[in-house]
Design an enzyme around this catalytic site. Structure first.
Site, PDB file in Angstrom:
ATOM      1  N   PRO A  10     -17.961  10.300 -28.159  1.00 21.96           N
ATOM      2  CA  PRO A  10     -17.894  10.380 -29.613  1.00 21.96           C
ATOM      3  C   PRO A  10     -18.293   9.088 -30.318  1.00 21.96           C
ATOM      4  CG  PRO A  10     -15.689  10.403 -28.668  1.00 21.96           C
ATOM      5  CD  PRO A  10     -16.653  10.526 -27.540  1.00 21.96           C
ATOM      6  N   ASN A  11     -19.012   9.281 -31.390  1.00 17.67           N
ATOM      7  CA  ASN A  11     -19.451   8.243 -32.323  1.00 17.67           C
ATOM      8  C   ASN A  11     -20.553   7.335 -31.794  1.00 17.67           C
ATOM      9  OD1 ASN A  11     -17.675   8.977 -34.497  1.00 17.67           O
ATOM     10  ND2 ASN A  11     -16.023   8.178 -33.219  1.00 17.67           N
ATOM     11  N   ALA A  77     -13.783   6.935 -27.520  1.00 15.71           N
ATOM     12  CA  ALA A  77     -12.338   7.041 -27.739  1.00 15.71           C
ATOM     13  C   ALA A  77     -11.650   7.973 -26.755  1.00 15.71           C
ATOM     14  CB  ALA A  77     -12.061   7.492 -29.171  1.00 15.71           C
ATOM     15  N   ASP A  87      -9.841  14.540 -15.387  1.00 14.28           N
ATOM     16  CA  ASP A  87      -9.799  15.549 -14.333  1.00 14.28           C
ATOM     17  C   ASP A  87     -11.204  16.038 -13.964  1.00 14.28           C
ATOM     18  OD1 ASP A  87      -7.063  15.293 -14.262  1.00 14.28           O
ATOM     19  OD2 ASP A  87      -6.651  17.174 -15.312  1.00 14.28           O
ATOM     20  N   LEU A 101     -19.291  -0.908 -24.457  1.00 10.27           N
ATOM     21  CA  LEU A 101     -20.129  -1.947 -25.042  1.00 10.27           C
ATOM     22  C   LEU A 101     -19.331  -3.203 -25.372  1.00 10.27           C
ATOM     23  CD1 LEU A 101     -22.196   0.333 -27.449  1.00 10.27           C
ATOM     24  CD2 LEU A 101     -22.870  -0.534 -25.199  1.00 10.27           C
ATOM     25  N   SER A 102     -18.153  -3.020 -25.934  1.00  6.86           N
ATOM     26  CA  SER A 102     -17.335  -4.169 -26.333  1.00  6.86           C
ATOM     27  C   SER A 102     -16.299  -4.472 -25.258  1.00  6.86           C
ATOM     28  CB  SER A 102     -16.629  -3.881 -27.662  1.00  6.86           C
ATOM     29  OG  SER A 102     -15.664  -2.859 -27.504  1.00  6.86           O
ATOM     30  N   ARG A 107      -9.638  -6.343 -28.006  1.00 10.06           N
ATOM     31  CA  ARG A 107      -9.532  -5.575 -29.251  1.00 10.06           C
ATOM     32  C   ARG A 107      -8.119  -5.015 -29.416  1.00 10.06           C
ATOM     33  NH1 ARG A 107     -14.315  -1.648 -29.878  1.00 10.06           N
ATOM     34  NH2 ARG A 107     -13.505  -1.654 -31.997  1.00 10.06           N
ATOM     35  N   ARG A 111      -6.746   0.238 -27.172  1.00 12.77           N
ATOM     36  CA  ARG A 111      -7.989   0.306 -26.403  1.00 12.77           C
ATOM     37  C   ARG A 111      -7.846  -0.281 -24.991  1.00 12.77           C
ATOM     38  NH1 ARG A 111     -12.029   1.689 -30.050  1.00 12.77           N
ATOM     39  NH2 ARG A 111     -11.597   1.097 -32.205  1.00 12.77           N
TER      40      ARG A 111
END
Length: 145
Positions: A10-11, A77, A87, A101-102, A107, A111
């Site tokens: 996502p995103n 996320a 699973d 990436l980060s 953070r 996370r």
């Protein structure tokens, strides 16, 4: 020739637009193009996919388990709470490498936990889009056994 599936969650379709101070200015298309060229230098092929939907990622993992030699997965996320994706990873016999990436550990505290990492062959975090190339290289070299 090895086939590697690169799955983005996502995103990640918002790369280049979403928080570029964290995720950089490259778009997802830029990243995919770079990975296709990199794969050629490694003697493999990549198939890149992105979805904001958990079930789609699960279906793609199942397909990859039957048709590919490895998976590079940035679950976004879903990393922190998707036991269904966890699973699905555990249900396939090919290696999966988790990429972020980060540096997620630098953070927010939510996370810091990955429910998917324990069933992957490894995790690469904090190197931006280079992390995808590092994962592909590991899969090609067979360092994931």
């Amino acid at each position: 020739m090895k086939k590697i599936v690169v799955l983005n969650g996502p995103n990640l379709n918002r790369l280049g637009l979403r928080e570029p101070h964290i995720y950089g200015h490259e778009t997802l298309k830029d990243v995919e193009t770079k990975l296709e060229h990199f794969a050629e230098t490694q003697g493999c092929i990549v198939q890149c996919k992105q979805s904001n939907h958990e079930g789609q990622i699960i279906d793609w993992l199942h397909e990859a388990g039957e048709q590919a030699d490895g998976v590079v997965l940035n679950p976004g996320a879903f990393t922190h709470y998707s036991y269904a994706i966890r699973d699905a990873i555990a249900s396939i016999s090919i290696p999966v490498i988790e990429v972020h990436l980060s540096n997620v550990h630098a953070r927010e505290s939510f996370r810091h936990t990955s429910v998917t990492a324990p069933v992957t062959k490894g995790q690469i975090i904090g190197f931006g889009t280079l992390g995808y190339q590092l994962a592909i290289a590991a899969l090609v070299e067979g360092e994931t056994k």
